[in-house]
Design an enzyme around this catalytic site. Structure first.
Site, mmCIF file in Angstrom:
data_model
loop_
_atom_site.group_PDB
_atom_site.id
_atom_site.type_symbol
_atom_site.label_atom_id
_atom_site.label_comp_id
_atom_site.label_asym_id
_atom_site.label_seq_id
_atom_site.Cartn_x
_atom_site.Cartn_y
_atom_site.Cartn_z
ATOM 1 N N GLY A 32 18.828 43.542 47.739
ATOM 2 C CA GLY A 32 18.599 42.840 49.009
ATOM 3 C C GLY A 32 17.711 41.613 48.926
ATOM 4 O O GLY A 32 17.222 41.141 49.952
ATOM 5 N N ARG A 85 40.900 51.989 52.177
ATOM 6 C CA ARG A 85 40.188 50.701 52.216
ATOM 7 C C ARG A 85 40.425 50.006 53.569
ATOM 8 O O ARG A 85 39.548 49.338 54.113
ATOM 9 C CB ARG A 85 40.684 49.823 51.062
ATOM 10 C CG ARG A 85 39.820 48.627 50.766
ATOM 11 C CD ARG A 85 40.408 47.835 49.621
ATOM 12 N NE ARG A 85 40.235 48.466 48.332
ATOM 13 C CZ ARG A 85 39.150 48.311 47.570
ATOM 14 N NH1 ARG A 85 38.178 47.527 47.947
ATOM 15 N NH2 ARG A 85 39.054 48.927 46.413
ATOM 16 N N HIS A 129 27.722 34.180 44.417
ATOM 17 C CA HIS A 129 28.119 34.728 43.115
ATOM 18 C C HIS A 129 27.219 34.098 42.047
ATOM 19 O O HIS A 129 26.978 32.884 42.077
ATOM 20 C CB HIS A 129 29.587 34.400 42.845
ATOM 21 C CG HIS A 129 30.100 34.990 41.573
ATOM 22 N ND1 HIS A 129 30.463 36.316 41.458
ATOM 23 C CD2 HIS A 129 30.284 34.443 40.349
ATOM 24 C CE1 HIS A 129 30.864 36.559 40.220
ATOM 25 N NE2 HIS A 129 30.762 35.444 39.516
ATOM 26 N N VAL A 167 39.588 37.325 44.797
ATOM 27 C CA VAL A 167 38.178 37.584 44.499
ATOM 28 C C VAL A 167 37.490 36.376 43.839
ATOM 29 O O VAL A 167 37.992 35.841 42.839
ATOM 30 C CB VAL A 167 38.043 38.828 43.576
ATOM 31 C CG1 VAL A 167 36.589 39.037 43.158
ATOM 32 C CG2 VAL A 167 38.571 40.055 44.283
HETATM 33 C C1 GRF Z 1 23.037 38.463 43.283
HETATM 34 O O1 GRF Z 1 22.896 38.043 41.947
HETATM 35 C C2 GRF Z 1 24.294 37.928 43.902
HETATM 36 O O2 GRF Z 1 24.661 36.658 43.416
HETATM 37 C C3 GRF Z 1 25.327 38.933 43.460
HETATM 38 O O3 GRF Z 1 24.661 40.175 43.516
HETATM 39 C C4 GRF Z 1 23.254 39.974 43.361
HETATM 40 C C5 GRF Z 1 22.619 40.575 44.580
HETATM 41 O O4 GRF Z 1 21.217 40.568 44.510
HETATM 42 N N1 GRF Z 1 26.519 38.865 44.283
HETATM 43 P P1 GRF Z 1 20.358 40.976 45.790
HETATM 44 O O5 GRF Z 1 20.856 42.337 46.251
HETATM 45 O O6 GRF Z 1 20.561 39.922 46.838
HETATM 46 O O7 GRF Z 1 18.951 41.025 45.302
#
Ligand code: GRF
Length: 225
Positions: A32, A85, A129, A167
C-alpha cells in the site's frame, strides 16, 4: 481520433465541504505504499480529489491499515469468495459505483480484471507498473525489476497507463526513469523505482483529472496548458 466518451475528469461528484471533487477508488493487494503516496498528496493539497473507497483483493494486508488510518472506507473482495472472475468483477464494479467513484487507480493490485470492469470504466482505470513499458510487462513486483536487472538495461523506471483488456499494454499516461547501477540488487533497484512511483502516480492522476486526455492509437495526448 478516438476520444473516450466519458473521459476521466469529465464527471465530478460528491460535494465535500461545498467543493466538488473527483472521486477516486483505489485497488490494492498488499503493502500500500502507492496508496499512501496518493493520500499524502491529497492531504498536502497537491491532488484535488478524494478517495471514497479502497478495495483489496486480500484481507489483512498493510494497505488496509493505511486506509483505516486515513478514515477511508475499505472492502475486501477476495477471488475465493466468488465462483467466477465475472462475478468478482461485478462485485468490484458494484462497490466502485456504490462509492460514487469516477476514476479507478490500481496501486499494487494483483488481479487481472474481468472485462466487465474495464467496460464499466473505459479509460478511467489507471495502473502503475514498475518498469518502462512496453519493456518487462506482466508479473507483479519484483518480477519486472528482476527482469530489467537480468536484461542488463541501464535505465528502468515506472509507467502509469490506462487499463485495457490487454495486460500492461494500455495507452501510456506518464513514465519516470531511474538509472540501473552496477552494484544494484533487485531490492535496491525496486526501492529506487518505488520512490519514483510515489512521485509519478499522484502527478499522473492529477494530469488525467485536469488535462482532458484524448487517445490517438496508443498515444495519450493532453491539452496544452
Ligand atoms: C509497485 O511496485 C507497483 O508498481 C506494482 O506493485 C507494487 C505495489 O507496491 N504494481 P505498493 O503496494 O503500492 O507498496
Amino acid at each position: 481520433m478516438a476520444e473516450p466518451e466519458s473521459g476521466a475528469g469529465r464527471e465530478e461528484t460528491a460535494a465535500v465541504d461545498g467543493q466538488r471533487l473527483p472521486t477516486l477508488g483505489v485497488l490494492v493487494s498488499g503493502r500500500g505504499s502507492n496508496l499512501r503516496a496518493i493520500l499524502d498528496a491529497i492531504e498536502r493539497g497537491e491532488l484535488p480529489a478524494r478517495v471514497s473507497i479502497v478495495i483489496s483483493s486480500r484481507a489483512g494486508v498493510p494497505a488496509l491499515d493505511i486506509a483505516a488510518a486515513h478514515g477511508i472506507p475499505a472492502r475486501v473482495i477476495a477471488p475465493r469468495d466468488y465462483p467466477s472472475r465475472a462475478e468478482e468483477g461485478a462485485a468490484i464494479v458494484a462497490a466502485l459505483r456504490g462509492a460514487g467513484v469516477n476514476l479507478v487507480v490500481l496501486a499494487g493490485f494483483a488481479r487481472i480484471f474481468d472485462p466487465c470492469v474495464v467496460r464499466a470504466y473505459p479509460y478511467r482505470i489507471l495502473n502503475i507498473h514498475p518498469s518502462l513499458l512496453p519493456a518487462f510487462a506482466g508479473g507483479m513486483a519484483p518480477k519486472p525489476q528482476a527482469d530489467a536487472l537480468a536484461a542488463g538495461v541501464k535505465l528502468s523506471g515506472c509507467t502509469v497507463h490506462f487499463v485495457t483488456d490487454e495486460v500492461d499494454a494500455g495507452p501510456i499516461i506518464a513514465q519516470a526513469a531511474v538509472p540501473v547501477l552496477d552494484d544494484d540488487t533487485v531490492e535496491r533497484l525496486a526501492e529506487r523505482i518505488l520512490a519514483a512511483e510515489h512521485q509519478l502516480l499522484p502527478t499522473a492522476i492529477r494530469h488525467v483529472l485536469e488535462g482532458h486526455p484524448r487517445i490517438e492509437g496508443k498515444r495519450v495526448l493532453f491539452d496544452q496548458e
